[in-house]
Each structure stands twice: as C-alpha cells, then as structure tokens.
Enzyme design. Structure first.
Site, mmCIF file in Angstrom:
data_model
loop_
_atom_site.group_PDB
_atom_site.id
_atom_site.type_symbol
_atom_site.label_atom_id
_atom_site.label_comp_id
_atom_site.label_asym_id
_atom_site.label_seq_id
_atom_site.Cartn_x
_atom_site.Cartn_y
_atom_site.Cartn_z
ATOM 1 C CE1 TYR A 103 0.550 7.792 2.356
ATOM 2 C CE2 TYR A 103 1.016 5.504 1.856
ATOM 3 C CZ TYR A 103 0.191 6.459 2.401
ATOM 4 O OH TYR A 103 -0.986 6.081 3.000
ATOM 5 N NE ARG A 129 9.656 -3.193 15.890
ATOM 6 C CZ ARG A 129 9.800 -1.937 16.282
ATOM 7 N NH1 ARG A 129 9.552 -0.946 15.437
ATOM 8 N NH2 ARG A 129 10.196 -1.658 17.503
ATOM 9 C CG ASP A 144 -1.822 1.230 1.242
ATOM 10 O OD1 ASP A 144 -2.873 1.150 0.572
ATOM 11 O OD2 ASP A 144 -1.498 2.254 1.875
ATOM 12 C CE LYS A 175 -3.734 4.647 0.383
ATOM 13 N NZ LYS A 175 -2.339 4.508 0.759
ATOM 14 C CG HIS A 184 -4.607 9.568 0.187
ATOM 15 N ND1 HIS A 184 -3.267 9.494 -0.117
ATOM 16 C CD2 HIS A 184 -4.692 9.172 1.476
ATOM 17 C CE1 HIS A 184 -2.590 9.066 0.939
ATOM 18 N NE2 HIS A 184 -3.431 8.871 1.914
ATOM 19 C CG LEU A 244 0.187 -2.233 14.308
ATOM 20 C CD1 LEU A 244 1.690 -2.438 14.126
ATOM 21 C CD2 LEU A 244 -0.447 -3.448 14.982
HETATM 22 N N1 LIG Z 1 -5.349 6.225 3.651
HETATM 23 C C1 LIG Z 1 -4.829 6.978 4.573
HETATM 24 O O1 LIG Z 1 -5.211 8.148 4.756
HETATM 25 C C2 LIG Z 1 -3.750 6.427 5.426
HETATM 26 C C3 LIG Z 1 -3.305 7.133 6.565
HETATM 27 C C4 LIG Z 1 -2.319 6.566 7.358
HETATM 28 C C5 LIG Z 1 -1.785 5.326 7.021
HETATM 29 N N2 LIG Z 1 -2.203 4.666 5.884
HETATM 30 C C6 LIG Z 1 -1.639 3.355 5.487
HETATM 31 O O2 LIG Z 1 -1.649 2.484 6.622
HETATM 32 C C7 LIG Z 1 -0.315 2.005 6.823
HETATM 33 C C8 LIG Z 1 -0.063 1.682 8.279
HETATM 34 O O3 LIG Z 1 -0.328 2.788 9.105
HETATM 35 P P1 LIG Z 1 0.816 3.537 9.961
HETATM 36 O O4 LIG Z 1 2.039 3.575 9.161
HETATM 37 O O5 LIG Z 1 0.237 4.796 10.450
HETATM 38 O O6 LIG Z 1 0.959 2.716 11.273
HETATM 39 P P2 LIG Z 1 0.848 1.262 11.916
HETATM 40 O O7 LIG Z 1 1.018 0.197 10.920
HETATM 41 O O8 LIG Z 1 -0.396 1.310 12.735
HETATM 42 O O9 LIG Z 1 2.117 1.326 12.895
HETATM 43 C C9 LIG Z 1 3.413 1.493 12.399
HETATM 44 C C10 LIG Z 1 4.338 1.747 13.566
HETATM 45 O O10 LIG Z 1 4.409 0.592 14.405
HETATM 46 C C11 LIG Z 1 5.735 0.083 14.414
HETATM 47 N N3 LIG Z 1 5.616 -1.386 14.315
HETATM 48 C C12 LIG Z 1 5.165 -2.107 13.269
HETATM 49 N N4 LIG Z 1 5.178 -3.423 13.548
HETATM 50 C C13 LIG Z 1 5.659 -3.535 14.806
HETATM 51 C C14 LIG Z 1 5.922 -4.640 15.646
HETATM 52 N N5 LIG Z 1 5.699 -5.892 15.247
HETATM 53 N N6 LIG Z 1 6.424 -4.399 16.890
HETATM 54 C C15 LIG Z 1 6.653 -3.125 17.308
HETATM 55 N N7 LIG Z 1 6.440 -2.043 16.544
HETATM 56 C C16 LIG Z 1 5.927 -2.250 15.304
HETATM 57 C C17 LIG Z 1 6.449 0.679 13.230
HETATM 58 O O11 LIG Z 1 7.833 0.855 13.510
HETATM 59 P P3 LIG Z 1 9.035 0.509 12.476
HETATM 60 O O12 LIG Z 1 8.617 0.880 11.098
HETATM 61 O O13 LIG Z 1 10.134 1.395 13.014
HETATM 62 O O14 LIG Z 1 9.342 -0.947 12.631
HETATM 63 C C18 LIG Z 1 5.748 2.037 13.117
HETATM 64 O O15 LIG Z 1 6.287 2.943 14.050
HETATM 65 C C19 LIG Z 1 0.544 3.146 6.280
HETATM 66 O O16 LIG Z 1 1.888 2.777 6.084
HETATM 67 C C20 LIG Z 1 -0.202 3.469 5.008
HETATM 68 O O17 LIG Z 1 0.090 2.510 4.008
HETATM 69 C C21 LIG Z 1 -3.177 5.215 5.102
#
Ligand SMILES: NC(=O)c1ccc[n+]([C@@H]2O[C@H](COP(=O)([O-])OP(=O)(O)OC[C@H]3O[C@@H](n4cnc5c(N)ncnc54)[C@H](OP(=O)(O)O)[C@@H]3O)[C@@H](O)[C@H]2O)c1
Length: 274
Positions: free
Chosen positions: A50, A236, A45, A75, A108, A190
């Site tokens: 990004y 991770r 994704d 997106k 988006h 998360l």
């Molecule tokens: N459509 C939208 O508007 C929108 C908005 C936000 C996000 N998104 C999408 O959703 C995806 C995920 O959301 P997100 O990036 O906000 O956050 P997330 O997946 O909820 O959390 C990511 C965070 O958790 C850490 N992490 C991941 N796996 C872990 C594990 N097993 N143990 C400990 N820490 C862990 C990562 O650290 P490290 O990377 O340092 O390991 C990072 O700091 C985005 O990358 C994007 O593709 C979409």
C-alpha cells in the site's frame, strides 16, 4: 465508542472493526489513522504494497493512544515470497512503521503459481517465535492453500483475510475457518463502495434509520467477521463505527442473503500474482 475484540487461536485478540488504508496516499494515511484513533478505532490494516506504512506509523507515533492499545496489521507482498525474502520484507515493514512489533503479519496472496507460500509461512512462524509479530495469518487463501499449510507447517493461521461482502459471503470458506479455529477477516467489506447504492440495502437503511454502509457493516459483525472498512472522509470514518446500537433481524439477514451473486471486486486468488 468501544469496539469489541474477538479472540484468536493464539490467545491474542483483535478489534472486530478496524480501518483499512488500501489506496490511501502516505500523508493522507497519517490523517485518516489519526482521525480513526481519535474516534475510537483500535485496529489498522496496512500492507507493504500500500506504500503507506510510514504514514500509518507516523499516526501511531503521534496519537495519544498507547501503542499497546492499537492492533496493527501489515502484509508481505507477492514479490517477497520465500523464507529469506519474507524475513527481509518484514524488517523493512517494521522499519517503515517505526515499530518494534506488529500485532498481525499476513501473507498478502498465496501466489499459487510461484509455489513459495509454504516457505514464506515458515518465515512468519520464525517472526512469531521471535515475538516480532504477535499473531500470523494469511490473506486470499483458499481451502487447498490452507490444507497445505496444515500438512507441511507447524502453526495454523490465526486469520484469513478474504474478499467478503453481501455479493460474496464466502459461506464455504467461513465454515472451514470456523471448523479450524481461523478468524475470518473481510476485505472490501463494502465491495469497495459498489454496494452502497443497492436498493435492498437502501430499504434496510431506511428501516433502521442507518446508512447503507452501516447496514453492511452490521451484517458483517452479526456474521462474526472482522471488518476493515476504508475511508479517508472523517465523517464516514466516524459513522462506520457507529454500528453497535442496532440489530438486523432474520428477515433483514434473509434479504441480504439474496444479494449473494458471487461477484468479486478483486482478482481471484488462484489467478493472481503469477
Ligand atoms: N488483503 C487484500 O488482498 C485486500 C484487498 C483489498 C482491500 N483490503 C483491505 O480492506 C480494506 C477495505 O477495502 P476497500 O478499501 O477495497 O473498500 P471498502 O472498505 O469496501 O470501501 C471503501 C470505499 O467506500 C467508501 N466509503 C467508506 N465508508 C463509507 C460511508 N460510510 N459512506 C459512503 N462511502 C463510504 C470509501 O470512500 P472514501 O474513502 O472516499 O470515504 C471508499 O471509496 C482496504 O483498505 C484494505 O485494508 C485487503
């Protein structure tokens, strides 16, 4: 490791768990996506906003996994709303990715104040008709935005990607999606890492011999969500797909339901994007 696919309303499928690459620099995206593909991920994704479509595409090109086994989402950004702008933005994304089609193209944000998401959606319908996006969907849409698309356009979105995690389970929107054949995809599954220190989740992790992240991801899978955890850390990335060998029971699910505070980590869709 084989990740299940779930069917979409247009006869395609999507891996239920994929890698998200928000806030990942372009060159780091290449290594993270390569690690993920090697570990067994088949969904990625990204987004124009990004600034890592090039790095993502480089990994897809370098990987030994065939293109047709990889599900790629990107997106259209808020500043590219409108029919012609969205078509141009899609061309630019495809070119940066180095691909001749994407699997899923999303709006988006609705950018409700600008009132151009209906025309933007018509551009996505054209892109799908031309076979350059296998599926089209939206992100951060609420029920009134979706109803407007139903009323004024031809295609029902296949996916709505929304902020969703135990603090924000989005029960009403998930029920609406289910009623209309739209798949729910959870962003920040998360809570951007903010839920990993939660005591209830920690207890469940101890009970199942899994990590906090694995418990949360399992919760998403059992709800039927598509989930796209982000990590740039190889261990991770690998651990986050090791979630198919245990099950949360009803008491676990009830305990997690108690975390539904309504807290968002991101902006409210009705207020974001001008
Ligand atoms: N459509 C939208 O508007 C929108 C908005 C936000 C996000 N998104 C999408 O959703 C995806 C995920 O959301 P997100 O990036 O906000 O956050 P997330 O997946 O909820 O959390 C990511 C965070 O958790 C850490 N992490 C991941 N796996 C872990 C594990 N097993 N143990 C400990 N820490 C862990 C990562 O650290 P490290 O990377 O340092 O390991 C990072 O700091 C985005 O990358 C994007 O593709 C979409």
């Amino acid at each position: 490791m084989s990740i299940p696919h779930i069917p979409l309303n247009d006869a395609t499928t999507i891996p239920q768990l994929g890698l998200g690459v928000w806030q990942v620099p372009d060159d780091v995206a290449t290594s993270a996506v390569l690690t993920a593909l090697e570990a067994g991920y088949r969904g990625i994704d990204t987004a124009a906003a990004y600034n890592n479509e090039s790095g993502t595409g480089k990994a897809i090109a370098e990987s030994s996994v065939p293109r047709d086994e990889i599900h790629v989402t990107t997106k259209v950004w808020n500043t590219d709303h409108g029919y012609d702008s969205a078509l141009r933005a899609f061309d630019a994304s495809l070119s940066r990715l180095g691909l001749d089609y994407v699997d899923l193209y999303l709006i988006h944000w609705p950018v409700a104040g600008r009132d151009a998401y209906v025309d933007t959606w018509r551009a996505l319908e054209k892109i799908k008709a031309d076979g350059r996006a296998r599926s089209i969907g939206v992100s951060n849409f609420h029920i009134p935005h979706l109803r407007r698309l139903f009323d004024e356009t031809d295609i029902i979105p296949s996916v709505n990607q929304i902020e969703l995690h135990p603090n924000l389970p989005q029960d009403e929107l998930r029920a609406f999606h289910a009623e209309h054949g739209i798949a729910t995809e959870a962003w920040s599954p998360l809570a951007s890492g903010e839920l990993l220190g939660d005591a209830t989740i920690g207890e469940l992790a101890g009970k199942h011999g899994k990590s906090a992240a694995q418990v949360i991801l399992r919760w998403h899978l059992q709800l039927g969500n598509i989930v796209i955890p982000k990590s740039v850390t190889p261990e991770r990335i690998r651990a986050n797909i090791d979630v198919f060998d245990f099950e949360l029971d009803q008491a676990d699910l009830d305990a997690l339901a108690g975390l539904a505070t309504g807290r968002r980590t991101g902006p409210h869709p009705d207020q974001f994007g001008g």
